[in-house]
Scaffold this motif. Structure first.
Motif, short mmCIF file in Angstrom:
data_model
loop_
_atom_site.label_atom_id
_atom_site.label_comp_id
_atom_site.label_asym_id
_atom_site.label_seq_id
_atom_site.Cartn_x
_atom_site.Cartn_y
_atom_site.Cartn_z
N ASN A 164 0.78 -1.24 0.00
CA ASN A 164 0.00 0.00 0.00
C ASN A 164 0.81 1.29 0.00
O ASN A 164 0.25 2.35 -0.28
N LYS B 72 -5.84 4.14 3.96
CA LYS B 72 -5.11 4.96 3.00
C LYS B 72 -5.86 6.26 2.78
O LYS B 72 -7.09 6.28 2.65
N ILE C 162 -0.46 6.29 4.20
CA ILE C 162 -1.16 5.20 4.88
C ILE C 162 -1.08 5.33 6.40
O ILE C 162 -0.18 5.96 6.95
N GLU D 236 -7.85 -0.59 3.59
CA GLU D 236 -7.11 -1.46 2.69
C GLU D 236 -6.97 -2.87 3.24
O GLU D 236 -6.86 -3.84 2.47
N LYS D 237 -6.96 -2.98 4.55
CA LYS D 237 -6.79 -4.31 5.15
C LYS D 237 -7.27 -4.30 6.59
O LYS D 237 -7.09 -3.31 7.31
N SER E 256 -9.72 5.10 3.00
CA SER E 256 -10.21 3.80 2.55
C SER E 256 -9.56 2.70 3.38
O SER E 256 -8.37 2.78 3.71
#
Length: 366
Positions: A49, A363, A216, A289-290, A287
């Protein structure tokens, strides 16, 4: 809590400083194990990322990292080094013809944090520049779009303040005789949850403004299981209930006033896991991401009474002294230890604790 020292609360919740037997530096093995357990997840998060073109293109080959809620170390140094090694690994694999970037790490915590101990323990051979940034992370601390990577571990369960209604005798959330929300009226937990939601939203909003586009954020946040039976399960906050009962025992003996107990509440909250995920996913500027759970087998919760008591004391000694005054801490935690001895399940079976650590990567949207 709001009635007597809430205005000073952001400066009163620092962990026990120094390096004594009850200091945070010597009683944070659980937090350290979480950072070490997350190392592979962190490395993957950076590789998958972290946008080298965005960061290096906007900062003159300098990468700025901030660790929020760093406390006094040395855990924060382990986290910083893990992050830098992950960035270097990606950089070397994708930018072989460019010089290695310079790293600037900012360590943040409350102004009352023991920064002296923190800086005295800075690794002498570190491969980054370091600076301290004091202040509550529930608000802006850096210029707009100045950070490339944000990290915080085990800190977001601390609230910025206690809801006023917990100490309002005319409110259903008045938490008389208790210092935590578990096994309390529903209104008490609702008040805690409402404050946590506001705090988390504030934290995310501030960091979204401070991150560069595509920057991030890596967070580790303690969360409770979605279903808990307070009558039989071992859960986050059980220790605080026992500590509260010790304070009430001391109040009945006239060692402290009962009113002092009624106006004291532990400023931490463990959201249900499903609720926490929804809060994180609802942010419009970041957002997800994980999301992953740390392997519980790698989290160290030592089945040792003395260490368990010292860990609780390191976390709350400063806060207790601020509210109740000097002179009660030794007796309070002696009583706490005696009660834990009568309930060995609280310290001997940590693997049954209904608490998880959520690892999440966010992110900044461009």
């Amino acid at each position: 809590m709001e009635s007597e020292f809430s205005n000073a609360f952001p400066e009163s919740c620092a962990m026990k400083g120094g390096e004594g037997p009850h200091s945070y530096a010597r009683n944070s093995t659980f937090q350290r194990s979480a950072i070490e357990a997350a190392k592979k997840l962190l490395q993957s998060a950076v590789i998958d990322n972290f946008d080298l073109k965005t960061t290096c293109g906007s900062s003159g080959n300098q990468i700025r990292i901030a660790d929020f809620g760093c406390s006094t170390g040395p855990n924060t140094f382990i986290a910083a080094q893990n992050i830098i090694e992950a960035v270097q690994l990606k950089y070397q694999s994708q930018s072989q013809n460019q010089s290695t970037p310079e790293f600037f790490v900012f360590f943040n915590d409350q102004a009352s944090n023991d920064f002296n101990t923190l800086f005295q323990k800075l690794p002498p051979n570190r491969n980054y520049f370091a600076a301290g940034v004091p202040g509550s992370f529930y608000g802006r601390l850096f210029p707009s779009q100045s950070l490339h990577l944000v990290h915080s571990s085990s800190s977001l369960s601390w609230l910025s303040k206690m809801p006023k209604e917990l100490t309002d005798r005319n409110c259903g959330a008045w938490n008389k005789g208790r210092i935590f929300y578990t096994n309390a009226p529903k209104e008490v937990e609702d008040a805690y949850e409402g404050q946590f939601k506001m705090d988390l939203a504030t934290f995310l909003q501030a960091r979204a403004q401070e991150l560069v586009g595509n920057g991030i954020m890596i967070l580790m946040i303690p969360a409770a299981h979605d279903v808990i039976d307070f009558s039989v399960d071992l859960y986050g906050g059980k220790d605080y209930e026992v500590l509260g009962s010790c304070l009430m025992d001391m109040a009945k003996l006239g060692l402290i006033s009962e009113e002092k107990v009624d106006t004291f509440n532990v400023p931490t909250y463990f959201p249900r896991l499903k609720d926490l995920k929804k809060m994180l996913e609802s942010n419009e500027d970041l957002s997800v991401e994980k999301m992953d759970l740390l392997d519980g087998n790698n989290l160290i919760i030592e089945p040792n009474l003395g260490r368990h008591v010292s860990q609780c004391r390191a976390a709350f000694e400063v806060l207790i002294e601020k509210h109740f005054g000097d002179g009660i801490v030794d007796e309070l935690f002696d009583r706490f230890a005696q009660k834990l001895m009568k309930s060995p399940q609280l310290t001997m079976y940590p693997q049954k604790l209904k608490l998880v650590m959520l690892f999440v990567v966010l992110k900044r949207k461009v």
